[in-house]
Write an enzyme that holds these catalytic residues in place. Structure first.
Site, PDB file in Angstrom:
ATOM      1  N   ASP A 157      21.764 -28.335 -47.139  1.00 29.82           N
ATOM      2  CA  ASP A 157      22.982 -28.453 -46.336  1.00 29.82           C
ATOM      3  C   ASP A 157      24.130 -28.954 -47.206  1.00 29.82           C
ATOM      4  O   ASP A 157      24.100 -28.889 -48.437  1.00 29.82           O
ATOM      5  CB  ASP A 157      22.689 -29.364 -45.119  1.00 29.82           C
ATOM      6  CG  ASP A 157      23.539 -29.024 -43.907  1.00 29.82           C
ATOM      7  OD1 ASP A 157      24.695 -29.458 -43.868  1.00 29.82           O
ATOM      8  OD2 ASP A 157      23.050 -28.316 -43.005  1.00 29.82           O
ATOM      9  N   ASP A 158      25.134 -29.491 -46.572  1.00 30.13           N
ATOM     10  CA  ASP A 158      26.380 -29.958 -47.198  1.00 30.13           C
ATOM     11  C   ASP A 158      26.104 -30.854 -48.419  1.00 30.13           C
ATOM     12  O   ASP A 158      25.181 -31.669 -48.390  1.00 30.13           O
ATOM     13  CB  ASP A 158      27.132 -30.756 -46.118  1.00 30.13           C
ATOM     14  CG  ASP A 158      28.579 -30.955 -46.456  1.00 30.13           C
ATOM     15  OD1 ASP A 158      28.978 -30.606 -47.568  1.00 30.13           O
ATOM     16  OD2 ASP A 158      29.300 -31.471 -45.577  1.00 30.13           O
ATOM     17  N   ARG A 178      38.314 -34.792 -39.812  1.00 32.91           N
ATOM     18  CA  ARG A 178      37.255 -34.989 -40.809  1.00 32.91           C
ATOM     19  C   ARG A 178      37.879 -35.007 -42.216  1.00 32.91           C
ATOM     20  O   ARG A 178      37.277 -34.542 -43.179  1.00 32.91           O
ATOM     21  CB  ARG A 178      36.197 -33.891 -40.705  1.00 32.91           C
ATOM     22  CG  ARG A 178      34.803 -34.413 -41.042  1.00 32.91           C
ATOM     23  CD  ARG A 178      33.762 -33.306 -41.131  1.00 32.91           C
ATOM     24  NE  ARG A 178      32.423 -33.873 -41.223  1.00 32.91           N
ATOM     25  CZ  ARG A 178      31.383 -33.262 -41.765  1.00 32.91           C
ATOM     26  NH1 ARG A 178      31.484 -32.056 -42.262  1.00 32.91           N
ATOM     27  NH2 ARG A 178      30.214 -33.846 -41.803  1.00 32.91           N
ATOM     28  N   TRP A 232      26.829 -21.187 -41.994  1.00 30.43           N
ATOM     29  CA  TRP A 232      28.290 -20.985 -42.063  1.00 30.43           C
ATOM     30  C   TRP A 232      28.949 -21.958 -41.100  1.00 30.43           C
ATOM     31  O   TRP A 232      28.979 -21.721 -39.907  1.00 30.43           O
ATOM     32  CB  TRP A 232      28.594 -19.543 -41.676  1.00 30.43           C
ATOM     33  CG  TRP A 232      30.023 -19.111 -41.792  1.00 30.43           C
ATOM     34  CD1 TRP A 232      31.100 -19.574 -41.080  1.00 30.43           C
ATOM     35  CD2 TRP A 232      30.536 -18.094 -42.657  1.00 30.43           C
ATOM     36  NE1 TRP A 232      32.235 -18.913 -41.450  1.00 30.43           N
ATOM     37  CE2 TRP A 232      31.923 -17.993 -42.417  1.00 30.43           C
ATOM     38  CE3 TRP A 232      29.954 -17.249 -43.605  1.00 30.43           C
ATOM     39  CZ2 TRP A 232      32.734 -17.081 -43.088  1.00 30.43           C
ATOM     40  CZ3 TRP A 232      30.777 -16.340 -44.260  1.00 30.43           C
ATOM     41  CH2 TRP A 232      32.136 -16.266 -44.010  1.00 30.43           C
ATOM     42  N   ASP A 233      29.488 -23.025 -41.635  1.00 30.01           N
ATOM     43  CA  ASP A 233      29.996 -24.106 -40.782  1.00 30.01           C
ATOM     44  C   ASP A 233      31.507 -24.027 -40.583  1.00 30.01           C
ATOM     45  O   ASP A 233      32.208 -23.316 -41.314  1.00 30.01           O
ATOM     46  CB  ASP A 233      29.603 -25.458 -41.418  1.00 30.01           C
ATOM     47  CG  ASP A 233      29.234 -26.497 -40.369  1.00 30.01           C
ATOM     48  OD1 ASP A 233      29.745 -26.398 -39.242  1.00 30.01           O
ATOM     49  OD2 ASP A 233      28.452 -27.405 -40.691  1.00 30.01           O
ATOM     50  N   CYS A 255      27.703 -21.971 -37.237  1.00 28.34           N
ATOM     51  CA  CYS A 255      27.693 -23.402 -36.919  1.00 28.34           C
ATOM     52  C   CYS A 255      29.140 -23.840 -36.841  1.00 28.34           C
ATOM     53  O   CYS A 255      30.003 -23.286 -37.524  1.00 28.34           O
ATOM     54  CB  CYS A 255      26.969 -24.158 -38.039  1.00 28.34           C
ATOM     55  SG  CYS A 255      26.884 -25.937 -37.788  1.00 28.34           S
ATOM     56  N   ASP A 269      25.216 -30.435 -32.704  1.00 28.48           N
ATOM     57  CA  ASP A 269      24.915 -31.500 -33.669  1.00 28.48           C
ATOM     58  C   ASP A 269      24.071 -32.589 -33.018  1.00 28.48           C
ATOM     59  O   ASP A 269      23.650 -33.536 -33.684  1.00 28.48           O
ATOM     60  CB  ASP A 269      26.215 -32.110 -34.208  1.00 28.48           C
ATOM     61  CG  ASP A 269      26.660 -31.415 -35.485  1.00 28.48           C
ATOM     62  OD1 ASP A 269      25.871 -30.624 -36.032  1.00 28.48           O
ATOM     63  OD2 ASP A 269      27.794 -31.660 -35.933  1.00 28.48           O
TER      64      ASP A 269
END
Ligand code: GLA
Length: 729
Positions: free
Chosen positions: A365-366, A442, A476-477, A525, A547
């Protein structure tokens, strides 16, 4: 032939296996809506009767026929400014400042199959799909509208979109261009819509419609956590199993508006499409604009009946063909296991432990790219942080494949951090008003996807990563709502196009990547399920549902999502206990039962599991393989009504041949000396005799559906029970 035009009565009939959708060409070229519902095999023109109503005006040529009013007649594509005071589908500003549009019939065509919509997702054809194009025209401003109706007979589904063409010589500005409008002449309805927030998406809310306008939608530049672009209009007495329901699902991932107006005459109008707030589109002579497509369906079999029609349509006509059946990998995602704190060695440890349990793919992930040790920097710099990983992405992916797992990687392509090389090089690539500090979320900005150079940059940088390692999957966020929706690539007069051009840019990037990597599995996502819509599903067959990975909260989220979307599209993972979002402790078995009704996976550190947990997970994975086809392709039924059963949530899958079923029940509130629990099953063959696996019990389908299935509630917090049924005859 599912589309017919009766020249004598001037009636268009769109027929599906069970339903009829009828329109009539009235005097003066007005296209009126006659009927949508169960087949009648009749000309439904008799439903239209013209009554003179004060303050409801008449078209000029009908001035002596005062009963003929655009304000009261059911219209297929109502226009603003010419005497229909209800919510319009179309509003156009002409060069001279006028906002009146008057669309009248010009011609129509019926054809086999369908055309795609340039740049937009659409419902893919079945062998028997047919298309009706009705062309309407405003003679004064030279605007033509092709109303497109695609009929999917076996799916009991009709899709609609509109192509607007400027055939005149002046500039036109579209201020509102809905995808569809549908007038119900009479009847009283409830609306069911799906609201929510980050970590609690698509909660069903039902209310009775009264005079005035009910509307919901999104102006966040994304379909949003707050309001899904799917609504249901239903009979006030409709239940999960019975009653008239009409569904409207927009295949679009950007700003959208759903409006329902109950008029003075008691008619009900539903209008759905791109949200007009902040939208405008300059249509020069010779140019065309295509609206997104909307899927319409009707069911007399309650909300479950309607859901099943949408599930089938999405599975077979929205998802790419290679993703229609089961077979998505069981994945483990690093996010809740490590957040930003990892290197290759840690990821490989996850991979080794996960492989032992039967997991099939590891998703990093990230945090693997640019300068990205927290969520304040690095977005846009899609090059591998080898220093942090301790190796190249190729080395990491090779090791993961050597362990026997597939490999997936997280991207958030449409975003940019101020603290990134990309922003330092191209500050004008971020959406941002001139001379104004942007609204941050964010601590990141949104890239201007309306620009071709931005799309090209993302394509090249993502291809570079994907070409240099073996990567089977991309998450794909999209982790903020858009504000300051101003493009430095468009002139002032066209800023109203930015939000829609943004979506076209995103769809273009997705299409280009899928063209180059046809077997790449992309999971959508957006902070969980903030962009869970049929537009994204056209490219991404699964979307991380929320989430919030807490199994008890997921019961509500996944249930709400199931009204429109099949479980095979819902990203669902077993996460750690206590849960990271709620602190709740739930049994591992329950977490498995809930995640199983989705694209199954794990989101925890497998190295921290006890031997008992590992055993349970191995069992979950083998159960999942056993039931994968039934879950992904079977008919899904919610077994509890919205308002009932506060103490349990129950749902089931039935195979197409009705020989097999899986019933899942989670008890959300175990009570001492409580009422005897049972659920009434659905969808079984009444005469078949079913064996309840693990017991000696057999029961007919009729008994289980009418008499219900009693069960013994286990003790403890949030226990789950499952029944696997197989037919003996
Ligand atoms: C979003 C996603 C999460 C995770 C984080 C990473 O919130 O929904 O699953 O990928 O981003 O930053």
């Amino acid at each position: 032939m599912s589309i017919a035009f009766c020249a004598e009565n001037q009636v268009f009939s769109l027929t599906t296996a069970h339903h009829l959708y009828q329109m009539k060409l009235a005097e003066g070229g007005f296209l009126l809506h006659l009927y949508y519902g169960l087949k009648t095999d009749t000309d439904m023109s008799y439903r239209i009767h013209c009554t003179d109503r004060g303050f409801s005006g008449n078209p000029y040529e009908q001035r002596l026929n005062r009963g003929f009013s655009t304000d009261t007649l059911p219209q297929e594509y109502p226009c603003a400014g010419v005497g229909d005071y209800r919510a319009p589908a179309l509003r156009v500003l002409s060069e001279n400042g006028s906002r009146s549009v008057d669309l009248r019939y010009v011609c129509h065509a019926i054809s086999q199959g369908r055309m795609s919509i340039p740049g937009l997702p659409f419902a893919r054809t079945d062998g028997d799909t047919e298309t009706l194009t009705v062309t309407l025209r405003d003679e004064v401003i030279g605007l033509e509208a092709d109303l497109l109706y695609h009929v999917f007979p076996q799916k009991d589904m009709i899709t609609r979109s509109v192509r607007l063409r400027n055939t005149g010589s002046g500039l036109l500005t579209l201020e509102k261009a809905a995808s569809a409008s549908l007038d119900f002449l009479c009847g009283s309805y409830d609306v069911l819509h799906f609201h929510g927030r980050h970590c609690m998406e698509r909660l069903p809310e039902r209310m009775h419609l009264q005079h005035g306008i009910f509307s919901c939608g999104s102006v966040r530049g994304m379909s949003s956590h707050q309001h899904n672009p799917f609504i249901v209009l239903c009979d006030p007495h409709a239940t999960e199993q019975n009653g008239d329901c009409y569904g409207f699902m927009l295949m679009y991932s950007g700003n959208h508006l759903e409006e329902i107006e109950v008029s003075q005459t008691g008619s009900t109008r539903v209008v759905t499409g791109i949200h007009p707030d902040g939208f405008s589109w300059l249509l020069r002579p010779g140019e065309a604009f295509d609206t997104p497509e909307v899927m319409l369906s009707y069911s007399p079999d309650g909300l479950n009946g309607l859901s099943r029609q949408f599930h089938r349509m999405i599975r077979e006509n929205v998802l790419a063909p290679q993703h229609r059946t089961a077979g998505r990998p069981i994945l483990i995602n690093s996010w809740e296991a490590a957040y930003f704190d990892f290197n290759a060695e840690k990821i490989l440890q996850f991979a080794r432990s996960a492989k032992e349990l039967g997991v099939e793919m590891l998703v990093l992930d990230d945090g693997w790219f640019g300068k990205r040790d927290d969520d304040n920097s690095g977005l846009g710099d899609w090059y591998v942080n080898e220093k942090k990983l301790g190796c190249s992405m190729k080395e990491l992916s090779d090791c993961i494949h050597a362990i026997g797992l597939q490999f997936g990687l997280w991207f958030e392509p449409e975003m940019i951090s101020e603290d990134s090389d990309l922003y330092r090089a191209h500050p004008d690539w971020a959406l941002c008003d001139p001379d104004r500090s942007p609204t941050m979320a964010r601590n990141q900005l949104v890239l201007d996807m309306s620009r071709q150079d931005v799309v090209d940059y993302l394509y090249a940088s993502m291809c570079h990563v994907l070409d240099n390692a073996v990567i089977e999957y991309v998450k794909w966020d999209f982790n903020r709502s858009i504000a300051n929706c101003y493009s430095h690539g468009l002139p002032a007069a066209q800023q109203g196009e930015t939000a829609h051009r943004f979506m076209l840019g995103t769809y273009r990037l997705l299409s280009r990547l899928l063209e180059r990597y046809p077997s790449l599995l992309i999971e959508g996502c957006s902070g969980g399920g903030g962009r869970f819509d049929a537009g994204m599903l056209f490219y991404c067959p699964q979307i991380w549902c929320s989430d919030d990975s807490d199994a008890v909260e997921r019961l509500e989220i996944q249930r709400g999502t199931s009204y429109g979307y099949p479980v095979s599209t819902m990203g669902a993972h077993v996460s750690a206990a206590p849960n990271h979002q709620t602190g709740r402790v739930t049994p591992l078995r329950t977490r498995g039962v809930v995640a199983q009704s989705g694209t199954f996976g794990y989101e925890l550190n497998p190295g921290l599991l006890s031997e008992t947990d590992k055993e349970e997970i191995r069992k979950q994975i083998s159960d999942y393989h056993r039931y994968a086809d039934l879950i992904a392709c079977g008919d899904y039924y919610r077994l509890t009504e919205l308002e009932d059963s506060p103490d349990l949530s129950a749902w089931m899958f039935v195979s197409g041949d009705r020989k097999e079923a899986l019933v899942s029940i989670v008890i959300t509130h175990v009570r001492a000396n409580g009422p005897y629990p049972f659920v009434r099953l659905c969808g079984l063959a009444p005469k078949k005799v079913y064996r309840l696996e693990g017991t000696e019990k057999t029961c007919t389908g009729a008994a289980l559906m009418h008499g219900g299935l009693p069960f013994v509630s286990p003790m403890g917090d949030y226990p789950a029970v499952q029944f696997h049924l197989t037919a003996e005859n």
